[in-house]
Design an enzyme around this catalytic site. Structure first.
Site, PDB file in Angstrom:
ATOM      1  N   GLY A 177       0.837  -1.199   0.000  1.00 34.73           N
ATOM      2  CA  GLY A 177       0.000   0.000   0.000  1.00 34.73           C
ATOM      3  C   GLY A 177       0.865   1.240   0.000  1.00 34.73           C
ATOM      4  N   GLN A 181       2.972   9.704   1.760  1.00 33.87           N
ATOM      5  CA  GLN A 181       4.264   9.041   1.562  1.00 33.87           C
ATOM      6  C   GLN A 181       4.981   9.507   0.292  1.00 33.87           C
ATOM      7  OE1 GLN A 181       2.531   4.952   2.366  1.00 33.87           O
ATOM      8  NE2 GLN A 181       4.576   4.748   3.239  1.00 33.87           N
ATOM      9  N   CYS A 228       6.837  -0.689   6.489  1.00 36.22           N
ATOM     10  CA  CYS A 228       6.316   0.525   5.868  1.00 36.22           C
ATOM     11  C   CYS A 228       7.398   1.077   4.936  1.00 36.22           C
ATOM     12  CB  CYS A 228       5.988   1.542   6.958  1.00 36.22           C
ATOM     13  SG  CYS A 228       5.364   3.108   6.331  1.00 36.22           S
ATOM     14  N   LEU A 229       7.021   1.486   3.726  1.00 37.47           N
ATOM     15  CA  LEU A 229       8.017   1.998   2.777  1.00 37.47           C
ATOM     16  C   LEU A 229       8.702   3.266   3.296  1.00 37.47           C
ATOM     17  CD1 LEU A 229       6.224   1.482  -0.675  1.00 37.47           C
ATOM     18  CD2 LEU A 229       8.004   0.062   0.356  1.00 37.47           C
ATOM     19  N   HIS A 263      -3.507   0.365   8.078  1.00 35.57           N
ATOM     20  CA  HIS A 263      -2.189   1.017   8.068  1.00 35.57           C
ATOM     21  C   HIS A 263      -2.228   2.264   7.164  1.00 35.57           C
ATOM     22  CE1 HIS A 263       2.410   0.647   7.893  1.00 35.57           C
ATOM     23  NE2 HIS A 263       2.152   1.500   6.933  1.00 35.57           N
ATOM     24  N   GLU A 264      -2.824   2.121   5.974  1.00 33.61           N
ATOM     25  CA  GLU A 264      -2.860   3.249   5.021  1.00 33.61           C
ATOM     26  C   GLU A 264      -3.789   4.358   5.495  1.00 33.61           C
ATOM     27  OE1 GLU A 264      -0.549   3.366   2.917  1.00 33.61           O
ATOM     28  OE2 GLU A 264      -0.002   1.279   3.184  1.00 33.61           O
ATOM     29  N   HIS A 307      -2.030   6.495   7.811  1.00 35.35           N
ATOM     30  CA  HIS A 307      -1.181   7.485   7.117  1.00 35.35           C
ATOM     31  C   HIS A 307      -1.989   8.718   6.717  1.00 35.35           C
ATOM     32  CE1 HIS A 307       2.791   5.790   6.491  1.00 35.35           C
ATOM     33  NE2 HIS A 307       2.321   4.653   6.012  1.00 35.35           N
TER      34      HIS A 307
HETATM   35 ZN    ZN Z   1       3.243   2.836   5.783  1.00 38.51          ZN
END
Ligand code: ZN
Length: 189
Positions: A45, A50, A107-108, A149-150, A153
């Site tokens: 995701g 991000q 997480c990226l 999770h997204e 964000h």
């Molecule tokens: Zn993340």
């Protein structure tokens, strides 16, 4: 176009996303870029924050993950997860429910950093898709976890906020290093 993924320490990751008022050609291009960037980084995701924009837009794709199943229900019926991917959620509203389950997350924006995060097992989702249509569905497994999770964000919440104090202590020096590197790189821009 592949966009730069912002790392922990970039203040944009703490910003709450503004709702999307209108799905313009520019927003559609942004969504295409988000999907391309997520795939290029083998992410499950990616949220607008991000890549540097505080907007209520996130994309997901769980097809690459074979060892952690996902479930999907549309109109109360089981539906094919793969056919629903990549998934675009604009202005999502979620209702998590079910038992809280802890599982590993990455997480990226936090390369090489992982932690067990407790989250409810299922989530009911209402959002707009990339065409502006309202979509409603119920997700379970990895997809439910990734959506939570997204959506975090989109509200400026990061997975480290949901880690145990013990795990966060273990990771503290890595987190401090990452944050310092990110801030130093931002100063050079
Ligand atoms: Zn993340």
């Amino acid at each position: 176009m592949i966009l730069e993924v912002r790392k922990y320490g970039d203040p944009v990751l703490r910003k709450k996303g503004a709702p999307v008022e209108k799905i313009t050609a520019e927003i559609r291009q942004f969504i295409a870029d988000l999907i391309e960037t997520m795939h290029a980084n083998h992410g499950v995701g990616l949220a607008a924050q991000q890549v540097g924009r505080a907007l209520q837009v996130t994309v997901l794709d769980v097809r690459e993950v074979k060892d952690r199943p996902s479930t999907l229900e549309r109109d109360g019926q089981p539906a094919d997860v793969d056919q629903f991917m990549p998934l675009v959620l604009i202005n999502p509203q979620i209702q998590p429910h079910g038992q809280t389950v802890a599982a590993a997350e990455g997480c990226l924006s936090f390369p090489e950093i992982y932690g067990e995060i407790p989250r409810p097992e299922f989530v009911e989702v209402t959002a707009l898709n990339e065409t502006g249509r309202t979509i409603e569905f119920r997700a379970g497994g990895l997809l439910a976890r990734a959506i939570q999770h997204e959506v975090d964000h989109l509200n400026g919440i990061l997975f480290i906020d949901r880690m145990s104090a013990e795990r966060k202590r273990e990771l503290q020096s890595e987190l401090d290093t990452l944050q310092a590197q990110t801030k130093a790189a931002l100063r050079k821009k």
